[in-house]
Design a protein around this motif. Structure first.
Motif, short mmCIF file in Angstrom:
data_model
loop_
_atom_site.label_atom_id
_atom_site.label_comp_id
_atom_site.label_asym_id
_atom_site.label_seq_id
_atom_site.Cartn_x
_atom_site.Cartn_y
_atom_site.Cartn_z
N LYS A 180 19.88 55.43 -8.09
CA LYS A 180 21.14 54.69 -7.22
C LYS A 180 22.29 55.42 -7.65
O LYS A 180 22.43 55.84 -8.97
N VAL A 181 23.13 55.73 -6.75
CA VAL A 181 24.63 56.21 -7.22
C VAL A 181 25.61 55.12 -7.25
O VAL A 181 25.80 54.40 -6.12
N VAL A 182 26.18 55.07 -8.28
CA VAL A 182 27.18 54.01 -8.59
C VAL A 182 28.63 54.61 -8.91
O VAL A 182 28.70 55.38 -9.73
N ARG A 183 29.63 54.27 -7.97
CA ARG A 183 31.13 54.97 -8.27
C ARG A 183 32.18 53.84 -8.59
O ARG A 183 33.04 53.68 -7.85
N LEU A 184 31.83 53.04 -9.46
CA LEU A 184 32.55 51.74 -9.79
C LEU A 184 33.21 51.97 -11.37
O LEU A 184 34.10 51.03 -11.65
N TYR A 185 32.89 52.99 -11.86
CA TYR A 185 33.26 52.94 -13.40
C TYR A 185 34.15 54.16 -13.65
O TYR A 185 34.37 55.31 -13.13
N ASP A 186 34.59 54.03 -15.28
CA ASP A 186 35.27 55.21 -15.55
C ASP A 186 34.04 56.03 -16.23
O ASP A 186 33.57 55.62 -17.10
N VAL A 187 33.91 57.36 -15.97
CA VAL A 187 32.81 58.30 -16.45
C VAL A 187 33.38 59.52 -16.84
O VAL A 187 33.64 60.46 -16.12
N PRO A 188 33.42 59.69 -18.11
CA PRO A 188 33.69 60.78 -18.69
C PRO A 188 32.87 62.12 -18.05
O PRO A 188 31.90 61.59 -17.86
N TYR A 189 33.35 63.09 -18.08
CA TYR A 189 32.93 64.34 -17.51
C TYR A 189 32.35 64.08 -16.31
O TYR A 189 31.64 64.88 -15.73
N VAL A 190 33.05 63.30 -15.34
CA VAL A 190 32.84 63.33 -14.00
C VAL A 190 31.51 62.44 -13.54
O VAL A 190 31.71 61.51 -12.84
N GLY A 191 30.46 62.83 -13.96
CA GLY A 191 29.05 62.08 -13.76
C GLY A 191 28.21 61.89 -15.10
O GLY A 191 28.43 62.79 -16.03
N SER A 192 27.27 60.98 -14.84
CA SER A 192 26.53 60.67 -16.13
C SER A 192 25.39 59.87 -15.40
O SER A 192 25.50 59.21 -14.27
N CYS A 193 24.25 59.75 -16.35
CA CYS A 193 23.32 58.90 -15.79
C CYS A 193 23.06 57.60 -16.76
O CYS A 193 23.81 57.74 -17.97
N ASN A 194 22.25 56.67 -16.35
CA ASN A 194 22.29 55.57 -17.25
C ASN A 194 21.08 56.06 -18.41
O ASN A 194 20.46 57.04 -18.13
N ARG A 195 20.74 55.24 -19.41
CA ARG A 195 19.92 55.78 -20.46
C ARG A 195 18.30 55.47 -19.88
O ARG A 195 17.32 56.49 -20.32
N LYS A 196 18.15 54.54 -18.83
CA LYS A 196 16.83 54.74 -18.07
C LYS A 196 16.51 55.80 -17.06
O LYS A 196 15.41 55.99 -16.84
#
Length: 160
Positions: free
Chosen positions: A18-34
């Motif tokens: 799932k791609v989510v674009r609702l948050y402040d994400v350092p380094y532009v992109g990241s995954c969740n822990r799962k």
């Protein structure tokens, strides 16, 4: 690299997370822990236009983040090595789409500076994988995200 195979891989990855674009994400992109969600910073434009053609940025970011996560978490590569492999996969996809790497790299560099210059990441994803920041000993970014426990202990949690 075979462009058709890269397209198939990118399409499979886009369906797998799932791609989510609702948050402040350092380094532009990241995954969740799962590993089933890719977070892309809310400010990053979803498209890049070059010479009349529009390119979908999410596809490139997802390729990078999924490859990085697989190498780091499944194969136990250090973040730095996983990042380099993911960057090569991302570049191959960008170039196979016909977008010059230099154009895409300039675009990303600009947004990395914009996003990286924030004094605070007031709204980080609640389950963001902090392993990259922990592995890079980036305590300043962890603190700017409010992840003071992770900055102090190296525990992969956003909790304060």
């Amino acid at each position: 690299m075979n462009s058709h195979i890269l397209d198939e891989a990118a399409a499979t990855m886009m369906k797998s997370v799932k791609v989510v674009r609702l948050y402040d994400v350092p380094y532009v992109g990241s995954c969740n822990r799962k590993g089933d969600t890719v977070y892309i910073d809310h400010e990053l434009p979803p498209q890049l236009k070059h010479r009349g053609k529009i390119y979908d940025i999410d596809r490139f970011i997802v390729m990078h983040e999924v490859v990085e996560m697989l190498f780091e978490h499944s194969l136990k590569f250090p973040y730095r090595d996983a990042h380099q492999i993911a960057l090569r996969a991302e570049r191959a996809l960008v170039e196979s789409d016909g977008l010059p790497w230099s154009v895409y790299d300039r675009f990303c560099s600009k947004w990395i500076k914009v996003i990286g210059s924030r004094k605070h990441y007031a709204n980080p994803p609640p389950d963001i994988d902090l392993q990259p920041e922990i592995d890079e000993d980036d305590k300043a970014t962890l603190r700017r995200m409010g992840a003071t426990l992770a900055a102090r202990t190296g525990r992969n949690t956003v909790k304060k």
